[in-house]
Design an enzyme around this catalytic site. Sequence first.
Site, PDB file in Angstrom:
ATOM      1  NE  ARG A  46     -38.939  40.135 -24.414  1.00 54.40           N
ATOM      2  CZ  ARG A  46     -38.261  40.476 -23.332  1.00 54.40           C
ATOM      3  NH1 ARG A  46     -37.316  41.389 -23.404  1.00 54.40           N
ATOM      4  NH2 ARG A  46     -38.527  39.947 -22.174  1.00 54.40           N
ATOM      5  CG  ASP A  87     -34.539  38.418 -22.101  1.00 56.38           C
ATOM      6  OD1 ASP A  87     -33.958  39.467 -22.454  1.00 56.38           O
ATOM      7  OD2 ASP A  87     -35.050  38.255 -20.977  1.00 56.38           O
ATOM      8  CE  LYS A 142     -34.047  55.836 -38.922  1.00 50.31           C
ATOM      9  NZ  LYS A 142     -34.644  56.923 -39.644  1.00 50.31           N
ATOM     10  CE  LYS A 176     -35.132  55.198 -50.726  1.00 52.28           C
ATOM     11  NZ  LYS A 176     -36.476  54.649 -50.712  1.00 52.28           N
ATOM     12  CD  GLU A 210     -41.430  60.011 -45.203  1.00 54.36           C
ATOM     13  OE1 GLU A 210     -41.546  58.786 -45.297  1.00 54.36           O
ATOM     14  OE2 GLU A 210     -41.045  60.581 -44.173  1.00 54.36           O
ATOM     15  CG  HIS A 234     -32.648  58.588 -45.112  1.00 54.08           C
ATOM     16  ND1 HIS A 234     -31.905  57.454 -44.883  1.00 54.08           N
ATOM     17  CD2 HIS A 234     -33.822  58.401 -44.448  1.00 54.08           C
ATOM     18  CE1 HIS A 234     -32.602  56.625 -44.123  1.00 54.08           C
ATOM     19  NE2 HIS A 234     -33.767  57.181 -43.834  1.00 54.08           N
ATOM     20  CE  LYS A 328     -42.226  60.733 -40.846  1.00 54.03           C
ATOM     21  NZ  LYS A 328     -41.781  59.577 -41.653  1.00 54.03           N
TER      22      LYS A 328
HETATM   23  C1  BG6 Z   1     -36.912  56.057 -42.435  1.00 54.56           C
HETATM   24  C2  BG6 Z   1     -37.577  57.023 -41.508  1.00 54.56           C
HETATM   25  O1  BG6 Z   1     -35.529  56.019 -42.203  1.00 54.56           O
HETATM   26  O2  BG6 Z   1     -37.149  56.453 -43.780  1.00 54.56           O
HETATM   27  C3  BG6 Z   1     -39.058  57.115 -41.804  1.00 54.56           C
HETATM   28  O3  BG6 Z   1     -37.382  56.599 -40.165  1.00 54.56           O
HETATM   29  C4  BG6 Z   1     -39.305  57.425 -43.242  1.00 54.56           C
HETATM   30  O4  BG6 Z   1     -39.666  58.106 -40.982  1.00 54.56           O
HETATM   31  C5  BG6 Z   1     -38.522  56.474 -44.144  1.00 54.56           C
HETATM   32  O5  BG6 Z   1     -40.691  57.307 -43.504  1.00 54.56           O
HETATM   33  C6  BG6 Z   1     -38.601  56.895 -45.588  1.00 54.56           C
HETATM   34  O6  BG6 Z   1     -38.045  55.906 -46.404  1.00 54.56           O
HETATM   35  P1  BG6 Z   1     -38.536  55.740 -47.895  1.00 54.56           P
HETATM   36  O7  BG6 Z   1     -37.663  54.675 -48.469  1.00 54.56           O
HETATM   37  O8  BG6 Z   1     -39.986  55.371 -47.852  1.00 54.56           O
HETATM   38  O9  BG6 Z   1     -38.326  57.078 -48.551  1.00 54.56           O
END
Ligand code: BG6
Length: 479
Positions: A46, A87, A142, A176, A210, A234, A328
Site C-alpha cells: 500500500r 490497494d 501463510k 531449511k 522458541e 512445520h 514460546k
Molecule cells: C512461523 C511462526 O511460521 O515460524 C512463528 O508463525 C515462529 O510463530 C516461526 O516463530 C519459527 O520459525 P523459525 O525458522 O525461527 O524456527
Amino acid sequence: MSFTANRLLLFGATGDLAQRMLLPSLCALHADGLVAEDLEIIGTARHPFDDAAYRNFAREALEKFMPADRRGGMATFLNRLHYQPLDANDTDGFARLAAKVGTVDQGLSIFLSTAPALFEATIAGLAASGLAGELSRIGLEKPLGTDLETSRHINDAVSRAFPEERIFRIDHYLGKETVQNLLALRFANIMFEPLWNAAHIDHVQITVAETVGLEGRVGFYDGAGALRDMVQNHMLQLLALVAMEPPANYNATAIRDEKVKVLRALRLIAPDESVIGQYRAGAIAGKPVPGYDEELGKVSDTETFVAIKAHLDNWRWKGVPFYLRTGKRLPERCTEIVVQFRHVPHSIFAGRGARTVPNRLVIGIQPEENISLSLMAKVPGLDREGIRLRSVPLDITMPDAFAGPTRRIAYERLLLDLIEGDQTLFVRRDEVEAQWDWIDAIRASWKEHGLLPRSYTAGSWGPSAAIALAERDGVTWHE
Ligand code: BG6
C-alpha cells in the site's frame, strides 16, 4: 511448463517478512550469481513509494538484517528493484501493476504474503490484469486459512486463477538445509531404513522450542495459537518426512505422494493425549520477561505451548508414539527430532552386570545443525568387577563436516525454487487439507472437553502435565 521467470513480483514488499527474509535472501542470491542477469524484482504494497524510495527502504532493511559480510552485492542488487503502490481492493491498481511488471514472455513468479482479508481480491486482481497467465506461478505464504473450511475456500479461490502445478505453498521449514538432510540421512544410507519401523523404534520426539514471545504479532497470534501456528504446518511436515515411505524419486510428485499418505494416517488423538499451556511472567537467559496476557494486554485462552502424543495408523508405525511439543518462551531455541530405538532383544552382558541403553538418533535442526547417534561401547578396563558399558555419541556437526558451502537461510532456497519452478519443497493442496483435518479434530476435541491452557513460567519447558504426558509411558523428553 518449465521456465525460469525473469520477473519476480513481491506482495507485502514493505512487510516484516520482506525486510527480514525476502530482501536479504534475494540479495544473497544476486551476490552469488544465482539469479539471471535480467531478473527484475517488482515490490508492491500500500505504501506510496516510487522506485528510488523503495530502493532506499530496501537498503535500510539489508543493512539492518543482513550480516555485513554478505552484503557484497547490495549496490547492484538494489538496481533490480522496482516498486508499484497497490490497494488490493482497487481493480485499476492491478492494471497499473501489470504495466509496471511489463511483458512476461519469459515468465513471472509471484510471492504472495498478504493479510487474509485481501487474499481473494488480490487473486482476482491478478487474474483480471493478465498477471495469472500460463507463464505465471504463485508462491503463497501463510496464513492460508484457520481451519479446513477456510483453507479450502482460499485454495478454491487460488485455483480459479492458477492450476496446482503453478501454486507453490510455502512452509519455510522445508527450505531449511537440515530438514532436507533428513531425506539424505534416511534414503542415502543403508543402515537406517531397515530399522526405521515399529519393530526397532520405540518412539519419536519432535521439539520446536522458541525463546521469543508474541513479538508484536498480537492480532495474528492470538487468533492462531501454537497448534495452528506451528503444529499444523512445520511440525507435521517434519513428522511426514520422518515417517514417510521411501519415494521412488527425488521429485515433487513422488515426495509429496508419500508425505500425504503419512498425514492421512494420523489418528485422532484421545482427550488425554494433548496438553496446552500459556506462559506467565518469568525469565529467559536471566532476563525477566512478561506473561502472555501482559504482552497481549488482555486475558486470553490462546495456547502458546502444545504437547501431543500422536499416532500413525499404518503398518510401519503401529504402536510407535510421536511426541510433539512446541512453545514460546521456553528456556532455549531448539528444533530437534529424536528417534529412540528399542532395546537389543537379548543382552549377553546382563550376566556380567552391564546394562545396555537403547540407541538414540538426535537430529538437531536449529540452532545447531548436527546429527548424533548414541552407541553402546565398553568402558576400557580389565573387567574384574564385571563389564561396564557406556553410551557414547557418534557426532556429525554439519557446519564442520561441510566447512566450504555457504549456510543459506530457508528463503534463499525457496525463492530460487519459486523462480525456477521446482515444487519439491512446497506443500501440495492434499497435504494441507490432511493437516487441517487432523488439527481441526484436535481443536474440536479441546472444545468438547473444555480444555484450557495451563500456566507455565516463561523460561520453563511448559506445564508439568506435558512432562507427565511422556513420563506416564516411561519416556523422558530429550533436553
Ligand atoms: C512461523 C511462526 O511460521 O515460524 C512463528 O508463525 C515462529 O510463530 C516461526 O516463530 C519459527 O520459525 P523459525 O525458522 O525461527 O524456527
